[in-house]
Design a protein around this motif. Structure first.
Motif, PDB file in Angstrom:
ATOM      1  N   THR A 526       0.984   3.149  10.743  1.00  0.00           N
ATOM      2  CA  THR A 526       0.184   1.815  10.564  1.00  0.00           C
ATOM      3  C   THR A 526       0.421   1.482   9.052  1.00  0.00           C
ATOM      4  OG1 THR A 526      -1.241   3.912  10.006  1.00  0.00           O
ATOM      5  CG2 THR A 526      -1.695   2.099  12.250  1.00  0.00           C
ATOM      6  N   ARG A 527       0.923   1.890   8.011  1.00  0.00           N
ATOM      7  CA  ARG A 527       0.675   1.314   7.053  1.00  0.00           C
ATOM      8  C   ARG A 527       2.368   0.363   6.779  1.00  0.00           C
ATOM      9  NH1 ARG A 527      -3.911   2.989   7.903  1.00  0.00           N
ATOM     10  NH2 ARG A 527      -6.086   3.244   6.616  1.00  0.00           N
ATOM     11  N   SER A 528       2.963   1.199   7.286  1.00  0.00           N
ATOM     12  CA  SER A 528       4.668   0.697   7.304  1.00  0.00           C
ATOM     13  C   SER A 528       4.662  -0.358   8.030  1.00  0.00           C
ATOM     14  CB  SER A 528       5.684   1.734   7.487  1.00  0.00           C
ATOM     15  OG  SER A 528       5.049   2.802   6.725  1.00  0.00           O
ATOM     16  N   ARG A 529       3.003  -0.997   8.832  1.00  0.00           N
ATOM     17  CA  ARG A 529       3.738  -2.141   9.368  1.00  0.00           C
ATOM     18  C   ARG A 529       3.599  -3.598   8.430  1.00  0.00           C
ATOM     19  NH1 ARG A 529       3.809  -2.497  14.727  1.00  0.00           N
ATOM     20  NH2 ARG A 529       5.875  -4.311  14.087  1.00  0.00           N
ATOM     21  N   ILE A 530       2.709  -3.143   7.093  1.00  0.00           N
ATOM     22  CA  ILE A 530       2.181  -3.963   6.242  1.00  0.00           C
ATOM     23  C   ILE A 530       3.232  -4.212   5.137  1.00  0.00           C
ATOM     24  CG2 ILE A 530      -0.048  -4.192   7.413  1.00  0.00           C
ATOM     25  CD1 ILE A 530      -0.827  -2.722   5.100  1.00  0.00           C
ATOM     26  N   VAL A 531       3.336  -3.300   4.823  1.00  0.00           N
ATOM     27  CA  VAL A 531       4.326  -3.240   3.653  1.00  0.00           C
ATOM     28  C   VAL A 531       5.477  -1.973   3.535  1.00  0.00           C
ATOM     29  CG1 VAL A 531       2.345  -3.238   2.074  1.00  0.00           C
ATOM     30  CG2 VAL A 531       3.191  -1.037   2.074  1.00  0.00           C
ATOM     31  N   PRO A 532       6.170  -2.161   2.864  1.00  0.00           N
ATOM     32  CA  PRO A 532       8.005  -0.984   2.955  1.00  0.00           C
ATOM     33  C   PRO A 532       7.627   0.020   3.050  1.00  0.00           C
ATOM     34  CG  PRO A 532       8.333  -3.676   1.922  1.00  0.00           C
ATOM     35  CD  PRO A 532       6.893  -3.318   1.535  1.00  0.00           C
ATOM     36  N   SER A 533       7.885   0.317   4.057  1.00  0.00           N
ATOM     37  CA  SER A 533       7.648   2.188   4.166  1.00  0.00           C
ATOM     38  C   SER A 533       7.892   3.136   2.766  1.00  0.00           C
ATOM     39  CB  SER A 533       8.444   3.436   5.145  1.00  0.00           C
ATOM     40  OG  SER A 533       9.819   3.408   4.899  1.00  0.00           O
ATOM     41  N   TYR A 534       8.897   2.673   2.225  1.00  0.00           N
ATOM     42  CA  TYR A 534       8.702   3.691   0.494  1.00  0.00           C
ATOM     43  C   TYR A 534       7.950   2.831  -0.558  1.00  0.00           C
ATOM     44  CZ  TYR A 534      11.492  -0.700  -0.572  1.00  0.00           C
ATOM     45  OH  TYR A 534      11.834  -2.353  -0.210  1.00  0.00           O
TER      46      TYR A 534
END
Length: 717
Positions: A526-534
């Motif tokens: 869910t958080r990787s949808r809004i900001v880069p996963s790294y």
């Protein structure tokens, strides 16, 4: 005056700003140029805010301001347009201020005459940033107080437009896991998608307001989309402007798209955030890092750390981070004399010997009440509504210092000195500053009258801006150090957003350990949808546990390799296992950095486990934070593929899932290219496929529960 139209445009999106004969500025058109669809309905406010003169209040809308002029300046990657407005005299605007508490009774004109001054007592600049290489137009306001007296701003919305109607219009929200006809959200979401069923287009609406200060209203009032500051939950916005002072809002932006909205999120939105907003570059993120927190908590010492660093180096780790417990006390950041009698120099030397990066943990706002800084400067403490010092949860032996006091200068120098003394390259900055995410309603802003904020409400955004100032200064002084601004410091449980990534490299979003890997992957999804996963850090699995060897190891690699564990407990076989796969990942990352990519389209839903919700909604205990037992009944996964369809696809079968076989499309492939698919863990080639066949789908099998498929996709032509 003559009416005027100004088109703000790139090749995807056109926003027309119109000035009518009365000098009123409004958005008159928003067109998706890919299909020439008009998205706007007339009737939006453009912007609005409440201005207080003492106890006199007035709601100011764009229509009460007079257009003066505008500038359009060409930039390297697009252009910037600024529209200059001045407040009309009261009689010209047809509105009067009224007294707070006076209901609808307005004050007579002859009682209050400041509003009748010549044009210019309040000025607004409406600022647009147009990008030539992204389907994005950003907007923000600059408000200048040209009046003789101080004013207070509240209820400030810098975007207010109406969108096309339709019974089939929906909002995708809550990190794109839910759908509704209208949504109002404070603190959590920073981007939502507006879609129309049966239409092959839509709009992404995003806010760059920080943490607990953001609020989005999509169709709360009929067709209106509004970006504003939080005006109803805990950290309510207010800002005080003295004469000739300026307040600049955070930005918001619109993204037009055609096709599947999920692909727009994975594609044009993510590309814009990575290219233009996020300061973290993927090639600066360590491949593999060990963190001491949940394995040892505060009980670390020189022997434990040195022995673990030796084994971490043997495994091929790139960084070792000492979490909480290496120093004397919160606010006294010298090495603990008993735990580290030789200081941290031996730790630094061991890291240097193995070419590993050293990481440390520090609290930004929280100090021990008996620390030297607390005893020397009690006036720096954040004050609650009763005049007592603020504190986190039940930690009454500590207190929260206000980042809008001179403490911010002191803590900056402490952190800078620690970074420089020990060559720190990973710095985790933690603990609550503006609100305690574990204790809703407590320690909200600062009530002190002796700090750099005129009111308690104004301290809320002010603390965020001081926090960002500290992050920006640290980065400028120490360009080789990655700064982690944790969710606790950020004030929203498991929260991250578009403001965060502009000031800190990464965000420790949760503490998780091995039994909770499925909910952990939901957080990453869910958080990787809004900001880069790294940009996401986390407490992940303990490498010493059996489930970590494949299921946990690869779960973390949905973001990057960050782990717990007392490495002294690893068997010889476990060491060989991790050596092999750490070396494989590092070698493959040097060939294709799959950390840079995270795509799910409409193929991989978020793992079907409960959400980790803020305790505004669910009052679970401190040690349940982020720990939710898995209920997952389906496979989940992520495609870490570049735009050519090359990279890794990671697919997981949870322990509670009975599905052994699934037909899965890979829509990320080029239809006219040929691909070789390798089962990485089985170390065998699955086969060669044309891209159109993969887009349609192939059947995959995972006969064992709690298992993972790692598929390497490579163009074979």
């Amino acid at each position: 005056m003559s009416s005027l139209n100004v088109k703000l445009s790139n090749k995807w999106l056109e926003r027309t700003m119109s000035i009518d004969a009365n000098g009123v500025l409004k958005t008159s058109s928003i067109i998706n140029k890919a299909n020439n669809k008009e998205l706007l309905l007339p009737g939006g406010e453009e912007f609005l805010f409440v201005a207080y003169y003492g106890e006199l209040m007035r709601i100011l809308r764009c229509e009460q301001f007079q257009y003066v002029s505008h500038d359009i300046n060409q930039l390297a990657d697009g252009s910037q347009a600024i529209f200059y407005l001045e407040l009309k005299p009261q009689l010209a605007s047809g509105a009067s201020p009224f007294a707070v508490g006076g209901g609808a009774n307005e004050i007579e004109d002859n009682v209050w005459c400041e509003w009748d001054n010549d044009l210019g007592n309040i000025k607004v600049e409406v600022i647009f940033r147009i990008y030539e290489d992204h389907p994005v137009i950003r907007k923000k306001l600059r408000i200048i107080n040209g009046d003789k007296v101080e004013i207070r701003l509240q209820d400030l919305a810098w975007e207010d437009v109406k969108l096309q109607k339709g019974l089939n219009r929906h909002v995708q929200y809550h990190y794109f896991t839910r759908q509704a006809l209208q949504v109002t959200d404070s603190m959590d979401d920073c981007v939502m998608a507006v879609t129309w069923d049966g239409e092959d287009h839509g709009l992404l609406v995003a806010t760059e307001a920080p943490g607990a200060m953001k609020r989005m209203e999509l169709f709360k009032n009929e067709d209106k989309v509004r970006l504003l500051y939080n005006n109803s939950e805990e950290t309510i916005f207010e800002w005080t402007l003295g004469r000739n002072e300026t307040f600049e809002t955070d930005a918001g932006f619109l993204v037009t798209f055609c096709g599947n909205w999920q692909d727009a999120v994975d594609g044009v939105y993510h590309q814009f955030v990575a290219d233009k907003l996020a300061i973290c570059r993927v090639d600066t993120v360590p491949g593999f890092t060990m963190n001491t927190w949940e394995t040892f908590y505060n009980e670390i010492n020189e022997q434990i750390v040195l022995e673990n660093i030796e084994i971490a180096a043997e495994l091929g780790m790139d960084a070792y981070q000492l979490d909480c417990g290496w120093y004397e006390a919160h606010g006294n950041y010298v090495p603990h004399s008993l735990k580290f009698p030789n200081g941290l120099e031996p730790i630094k030397a061991a890291c240097d010997k193995h070419n590993m990066r050293l990481g440390l943990w520090m609290s930004v706002p929280v100090v021990a009440v008996n620390s030297p800084v607390a005893l020397s400067h009690p006036e720096w403490f954040l004050s609650d509504e009763n005049g007592d010092k603020g504190f986190m949860v039940a930690w009454k032996d500590t207190g929260i210092m206000c980042l809008q006091s001179d403490y911010k200068y002191w803590i900056l120098e402490q952190m800078d000195a620690v970074i420089k003394k020990y060559g720190v390259e990973l710095l985790k900055l933690d603990l609550a500053a503006v609100r305690d995410p574990y204790n809703p309603g407590k320690s909200i802003g600062c009530h002190s009258r002796n700090h750099h904020h005129p009111t308690q409400k104004s301290s809320n955004l002010g603390i965020y801006r001081s926090m960002f100032w500290i992050m920006d200064e640290l980065r400028a002084r120490n360009p080789n150090c990655l700064i982690d601004l944790t969710f606790e410091l950020y004030g929203v449980l498991h929260g991250t957003d578009l403001a965060h990534v502009q000031h800190a490299h990464q965000n420790w979003i949760a503490n998780q350990d091995t039994p909770y890997l499925d909910p952990f992957r939901r957080l990453l999804h869910t958080r990787s949808r809004i900001v880069p996963s790294y940009t996401l850090n986390f407490g992940s699995c303990h490498l010493t546990e059996a489930a970590a060897e494949q299921y946990g190891f690869w779960s973390a690699l949905l973001s990057h390799g960050l782990y717990y564990g007392d490495l002294r407990k690893l068997s010889v076989a476990q060491k060989k296992h991790y050596q092999k796969w750490i070396a494989w990942v590092k070698a493959y990352r040097s060939e294709l950095d799959f950390y840079a990519y995270s795509k799910v389209s409409n193929i991989f839903d978020a793992p079907d486990t409960p959400d980790h919700v803020d305790r505004r909604f669910n009052r679970y205990s401190f040690y349940e934070a982020g720990r939710v037992a898995s209920q997952a009944a389906r496979w989940d996964g992520t495609a870490k593929l570049n735009n050519e369809g090359e990279g890794l696809i990671l697919i997981f079968r949870p322990s509670t899932c009975s599905i052994e076989e699934s037909f899965i499309p890979f829509p990320w492939m080029r239809k006219n290219r040929s691909y070789q698919i390798v089962d990485v863990l089985a170390e065998k080639i699955m086969g060669s496929y044309m891209g159109d066949e993969l887009c349609t789908g192939i059947t995959l099998k995972m006969p064992l529960a709690q298992s993972v498929l790692v598929l390497q996709c490579k163009i074979s032509e």
